[in-house]
Motif scaffolding. Structure first.
Motif, PDB file in Angstrom:
ATOM      1  N   PHE A  35     -11.722  -2.200  -9.145  1.00 43.30           N
ATOM      2  CA  PHE A  35     -13.393  -2.734  -9.045  1.00 43.30           C
ATOM      3  C   PHE A  35     -14.010  -2.665 -10.593  1.00 43.30           C
ATOM      4  N   ALA A  36     -14.416  -3.941 -11.132  1.00 45.77           N
ATOM      5  CA  ALA A  36     -14.866  -4.018 -12.426  1.00 45.77           C
ATOM      6  C   ALA A  36     -15.853  -5.079 -12.635  1.00 45.77           C
ATOM      7  N   ARG A  37     -16.697  -5.105 -13.557  1.00 46.22           N
ATOM      8  CA  ARG A  37     -17.746  -6.090 -13.565  1.00 46.22           C
ATOM      9  C   ARG A  37     -17.154  -7.314 -14.232  1.00 46.22           C
ATOM     10  N   ARG A  38     -15.983  -7.214 -15.063  1.00 40.30           N
ATOM     11  CA  ARG A  38     -15.443  -8.154 -15.483  1.00 40.30           C
ATOM     12  C   ARG A  38     -13.992  -8.291 -15.169  1.00 40.30           C
ATOM     13  N   SER A  40      -9.951  -8.236 -15.704  1.00 36.98           N
ATOM     14  CA  SER A  40      -8.987  -7.808 -16.898  1.00 36.98           C
ATOM     15  C   SER A  40      -7.687  -7.917 -16.286  1.00 36.98           C
ATOM     16  N   SER A  43      -7.410  -6.694 -12.873  1.00 37.31           N
ATOM     17  CA  SER A  43      -7.657  -7.459 -11.737  1.00 37.31           C
ATOM     18  C   SER A  43      -6.683  -8.294 -11.092  1.00 37.31           C
TER      19      SER A  43
END
Length: 108
Positions: A35-38, A40, A43
């Motif tokens: 989980f990440a906001r952007r 990468s 992902s």
């Protein structure tokens, strides 16, 4: 989104009321969640939607005879993962299907 509410409802039901699909069941997951906001590089090597650990824990709740296959570096939609992940996942699914046919009908 009604389909998402339906998925959440079924997940809760499985967690608290084990059942059975009544058929041989294959649960395929990535080996990790990210989980990440952007987006990468990570992902594109993990499930961004579901947590595999939860699926491993509750697979037997969906079917007592569920088989779990963990696919290293797979996306949420495993068969859209890049090569060689996709080929390994397809090979695992084919092997599982052959085992099911052999067990139930004596042929592959």
């Amino acid at each position: 989104v009604s389909w998402l509410a339906g998925v959440a409802k079924e997940i809760r039901r499985l967690q608290f009321t084990p059942g059975s699909t009544g058929v041989p069941t294959l649960v395929m997951t990535s080996d990790k969640h990210h989980f990440a906001r952007r987006l990468s590089e990570k992902s594109y090597q993990a499930d961004l939607v579901l947590k595999p650990e939860q699926m491993w824990k509750h697979a037997q709740d969906a079917s007592p005879s569920a088989n779990v296959v963990v696919c290293d570096n797979a996306l949420h939609d495993i068969f859209l993962s890049p090569e060689p992940v996709r080929s390994r996942a397809l090979a695992s699914a084919q092997e599982w299907l052959a085992d099911v046919f052999r067990y139930h009908w004596g042929t592959a």
